[in-house]
Motif scaffolding. Structure first.
Motif, mmCIF file in Angstrom:
data_model
loop_
_atom_site.group_PDB
_atom_site.id
_atom_site.type_symbol
_atom_site.label_atom_id
_atom_site.label_comp_id
_atom_site.label_asym_id
_atom_site.label_seq_id
_atom_site.Cartn_x
_atom_site.Cartn_y
_atom_site.Cartn_z
ATOM 1 N N GLY A 110 0.838 -0.617 0.070
ATOM 2 C CA GLY A 110 -0.137 0.023 -0.250
ATOM 3 C C GLY A 110 0.423 1.151 -0.271
ATOM 4 O O GLY A 110 2.302 0.991 1.053
ATOM 5 N N SER A 111 0.279 2.278 -0.540
ATOM 6 C CA SER A 111 0.791 3.538 -0.573
ATOM 7 C C SER A 111 1.448 4.247 0.907
ATOM 8 O O SER A 111 2.269 4.905 0.897
ATOM 9 N N HIS A 112 0.279 3.559 1.787
ATOM 10 C CA HIS A 112 0.678 3.926 3.234
ATOM 11 C C HIS A 112 0.212 3.327 4.225
ATOM 12 O O HIS A 112 -0.580 2.407 3.653
ATOM 13 N N GLY A 113 0.866 3.583 5.428
ATOM 14 C CA GLY A 113 0.253 2.134 6.335
ATOM 15 C C GLY A 113 0.977 0.903 6.435
ATOM 16 O O GLY A 113 0.085 0.241 7.316
ATOM 17 N N LYS A 114 1.217 1.126 5.136
ATOM 18 C CA LYS A 114 2.174 -0.853 5.379
ATOM 19 C C LYS A 114 3.050 -0.573 6.497
ATOM 20 O O LYS A 114 3.074 -2.105 7.201
ATOM 21 N N THR A 115 4.002 -0.308 6.538
ATOM 22 C CA THR A 115 5.142 -0.734 8.259
ATOM 23 C C THR A 115 4.157 -0.351 9.203
ATOM 24 O O THR A 115 4.375 -1.566 9.776
ATOM 25 N N THR A 116 2.836 0.698 9.535
ATOM 26 C CA THR A 116 2.588 0.463 10.521
ATOM 27 C C THR A 116 1.277 -1.026 10.623
ATOM 28 O O THR A 116 1.545 -1.515 11.743
ATOM 29 N N ILE A 117 0.494 -1.485 9.286
ATOM 30 C CA ILE A 117 0.199 -2.895 9.592
ATOM 31 C C ILE A 117 0.520 -3.930 9.820
ATOM 32 O O ILE A 117 1.554 -4.749 11.155
ATOM 33 N N LYS A 130 4.105 -15.980 19.015
ATOM 34 C CA LYS A 130 3.840 -17.384 17.439
ATOM 35 C C LYS A 130 4.989 -16.592 16.650
ATOM 36 O O LYS A 130 5.420 -15.446 16.136
ATOM 37 N N ASP A 131 6.464 -17.436 16.155
ATOM 38 C CA ASP A 131 7.621 -17.357 15.949
ATOM 39 C C ASP A 131 7.232 -17.245 14.200
ATOM 40 O O ASP A 131 6.582 -18.232 14.048
ATOM 41 N N VAL A 132 7.957 -16.389 13.747
ATOM 42 C CA VAL A 132 7.547 -15.964 12.207
ATOM 43 C C VAL A 132 9.067 -15.319 11.629
ATOM 44 O O VAL A 132 9.167 -14.462 12.515
ATOM 45 N N ASP A 133 9.202 -15.402 10.255
ATOM 46 C CA ASP A 133 10.013 -14.994 10.051
ATOM 47 C C ASP A 133 9.709 -13.234 9.922
ATOM 48 O O ASP A 133 8.466 -13.623 9.349
ATOM 49 N N TYR A 134 10.749 -12.090 8.934
ATOM 50 C CA TYR A 134 9.777 -11.113 8.736
ATOM 51 C C TYR A 134 11.119 -10.376 8.026
ATOM 52 O O TYR A 134 11.962 -10.192 8.463
ATOM 53 N N MET A 135 10.439 -9.217 7.400
ATOM 54 C CA MET A 135 10.976 -8.122 7.396
ATOM 55 C C MET A 135 9.562 -6.654 7.563
ATOM 56 O O MET A 135 8.937 -7.123 7.055
ATOM 57 N N VAL A 136 10.077 -5.772 7.850
ATOM 58 C CA VAL A 136 9.829 -4.700 8.081
ATOM 59 C C VAL A 136 10.742 -3.544 8.060
ATOM 60 O O VAL A 136 12.208 -3.944 8.637
ATOM 61 N N GLY A 137 10.031 -2.629 7.676
ATOM 62 C CA GLY A 137 10.416 -1.468 7.679
ATOM 63 C C GLY A 137 10.822 -0.131 8.609
ATOM 64 O O GLY A 137 11.364 1.368 8.260
ATOM 65 N N ALA A 138 10.338 -0.362 9.408
ATOM 66 C CA ALA A 138 11.035 0.538 11.198
ATOM 67 C C ALA A 138 11.499 -0.525 12.066
ATOM 68 O O ALA A 138 10.931 -1.514 12.476
ATOM 69 N N GLN A 139 11.636 0.222 13.215
ATOM 70 C CA GLN A 139 12.369 -0.158 14.840
ATOM 71 C C GLN A 139 11.844 -0.510 14.989
ATOM 72 O O GLN A 139 10.577 0.214 15.110
ATOM 73 N N LEU A 140 10.999 -1.968 15.318
ATOM 74 C CA LEU A 140 9.939 -2.193 17.285
ATOM 75 C C LEU A 140 10.239 -2.546 18.074
ATOM 76 O O LEU A 140 11.249 -3.361 18.350
ATOM 77 N N GLU A 141 9.490 -2.128 18.964
ATOM 78 C CA GLU A 141 9.614 -2.440 20.623
ATOM 79 C C GLU A 141 9.938 -4.095 20.674
ATOM 80 O O GLU A 141 8.980 -4.319 20.088
ATOM 81 N N VAL A 157 6.752 -12.679 7.066
ATOM 82 C CA VAL A 157 5.655 -11.294 7.270
ATOM 83 C C VAL A 157 6.560 -10.206 6.645
ATOM 84 O O VAL A 157 7.042 -9.555 6.968
ATOM 85 N N LEU A 158 5.990 -9.581 5.835
ATOM 86 C CA LEU A 158 6.891 -8.915 4.009
ATOM 87 C C LEU A 158 6.184 -8.019 4.414
ATOM 88 O O LEU A 158 5.407 -8.020 3.804
ATOM 89 N N GLU A 159 7.285 -6.334 4.314
ATOM 90 C CA GLU A 159 6.299 -4.633 4.604
ATOM 91 C C GLU A 159 6.303 -5.539 2.360
ATOM 92 O O GLU A 159 7.994 -5.198 2.413
ATOM 93 N N GLY A 160 5.603 -4.623 1.633
ATOM 94 C CA GLY A 160 5.956 -4.711 0.378
ATOM 95 C C GLY A 160 5.869 -3.318 -0.353
ATOM 96 O O GLY A 160 4.606 -2.865 -0.159
ATOM 97 N N ASP A 161 7.420 -3.149 -0.617
ATOM 98 C CA ASP A 161 7.371 -2.270 -1.620
ATOM 99 C C ASP A 161 6.902 -1.903 -2.751
ATOM 100 O O ASP A 161 7.451 -2.515 -3.535
#
Length: 445
Positions: A110-117, A130-141, A157-161
């Motif tokens: 999505g153009s917006h919201g993808k990092t937050t979602i 629940k352990d998963v592999d991932y790639m996200v565009g922001a540092q998470l707590e 789970v992948l953030e899609g740019d």
């Protein structure tokens, strides 16, 4: 496995390098500029290049993979050596697909919201262990790295740019992932340096939907007319799950989600974030998370880094920073801020410094973007325009395009900082929107 990164210092690239090192791979890399926090994080893992620059001698026949970052140019000497030796050269998304092709891939676009979602989904999964592999565009707590790759996890789970994959692969990144489960949050024209027309931009999302594996799932925002058009005209077979903004109310400055299980207090605010939350809930359902468990976890979600993130100031003033710079993101952030702080004097600062945001044609998209703020400020650097070889822009043109004659417009960082220092931050609330740093402005003081 032995891998080498060309442009290892990028925010995405260095996280992938760390993830591969953690997986047990041999990792090397090069770059001509590495900034914090990439430098320190690479150094801690023992994979910071000894010196800056490009070194073709690092490219040897025993490399299993060369991973090429967007920061590198097509004439990069290490890239030339890799081509000469016939080595396999991957873009960042292409390599992520190779790492996840035997897993169930969940891609958030999505153009917006993808990092937050994506961040919300990972927060909920992490909360319930629940352990998963991932790639996200922001540092998470609670997460050490923005990329995780394992041999055993069933899901990724992948953030899609939608931006380009690499200097030699001009496909949108999200077209390489082939999702089993996908989400599309919204479509609003961006990256006009690459996608010259709105239809060209939308076409990337049509292709993304077409890339969903047969019998897959698409969760989509039914409130976005462009998204609905793309979904309705898709010819491939997948299950469609629409979502919309849930009911909520703000009581004593706290957002409460109205659910069948009662009111759920949240730590985030803004209608766009509640829309994001609803999308995340539907994705979590497909991953086996019941609504009750989702709500239990999401109450403690404080937001992704730089997404309406509260800044702790020395004077205890109320200030939020947001990565918003594209028009749709600015409008959503301002709307949320105005709704949340109805009874306060609201100051909004926006920095324009991307190629798109400084393009006079694209500036039309910012109409009324800062409406609702008592004090609205736009900053852009005349030096940045020169560096990008773009024509000068007048403050009057900015006011005209924003349809706001009360805008304060600064083109010099020193003048902006001088104005900033005249403001008493303990009075009113402040929203700082930029993917830069307002010419070095310290938001904590």
């Amino acid at each position: 496995m032995k891998t080498h990164f060309i442009a290892i210092g990028g925010s995405a690239m260095h996280n992938l390098a760390i993830a591969l090192k953690d997986k047990g791979y041999q990792v090397t890399g090069s770059d001509d500029a590495i900034f914090e926090p990439s430098r320190t994080r690479l150094e801690k893992k023992g994979i910071l290049p000894e010196e800056l620059g490009w070194f073709p001698e690092k490219i040897t026949t025993d490399l299993n993979a060369v991973i090429l970052g967007m920061h590198a140019h097509q004439d990069n000497p290490e890239l030339a050596k890799a081509k000469e030796l016939g080595l396999k050269i991957y873009s960042y998304p292409e390599f992520l697909y190779e790492q996840s092709k035997n897993k169930t891939r969940v891609v958030i676009a999505g153009s917006h919201g993808k990092t937050t979602i994506t961040s919300m989904i990972l927060h909920v999964l992490n909360f319930h262990q629940k352990d998963v592999d991932y790639m996200v565009g922001a540092q998470l707590e609670g997460f050490d790295c923005m990329v995780k790759l394992t041999r055993d996890n069933d899901f990724m789970v992948l953030e899609g740019d939608e931006y380009l994959s690499s200097p030699i692969d001009l496909r949108s990144k999200f077209l390489l992932y082939q999702p089993n489960i996908a989400l599309m949050s919204g479509i609003a024209w961006d990256h006009i340096n690459v996608f010259k027309t709105f239809d060209d931009y939308v076409e990337q999302f049509r292709k993304f939907v077409a890339s969903i594996t047969p019998g897959g799932i698409l969760v989509y925002n039914e409130e976005d007319s462009e998204v609905v058009k793309v979904v309705e005209t898709a010819e491939n077979y997948f299950r469609k799950i629409p979502y919309k903004t849930p009911e909520y109310e703000i009581t004593n400055g706290k957002v409460h989600l109205k659910t069948e299980m009662g009111d759920v207090p949240l730590s985030v605010f803004g209608a766009h974030n509640l829309l994001n939350l609803e999308g995340a809930r539907h994705i979590c359902q497909t991953l086996g998370i019941m609504d009750e468990d989702f709500y239990e976890a999401i109450m403690s979600f404080k937001g992704a880094s730089k997404r309406l993130e509260k800044v702790e100031r020395d004077d205890k003033g109320t200030l939020y920073k947001d990565f918003a710079h594209a028009p749709s993101k600015v409008k959503a952030a301002v709307k949320a801020f105005c709704e949340q702080f109805k009874n306060e004097k609201k100051y909004g600062f926006l920095e324009l410094h991307t190629y798109s945001s400084l393009n006079p044609v694209f500036l039309e998209q910012y109409d009324h973007a800062m409406d609702g703020l008592e004090e609205a400020v736009v900053f852009y650097s005349e030096d940045a325009l020169k560096i990008k070889r773009m024509d000068p822009i007048s403050p009057d043109l900015i006011k005209e395009k924003f349809k706001n004659q009360n805008l304060k417009v600064f083109t010099n960082a020193e003048e902006l900082h001088a104005y900033w220092n005249t403001l008493d931050k303990t009075h009113g609330v402040y929203l700082m929107m930029s993917s830069g740093n307002f010419g070095g402005l310290d938001l904590t003081k």
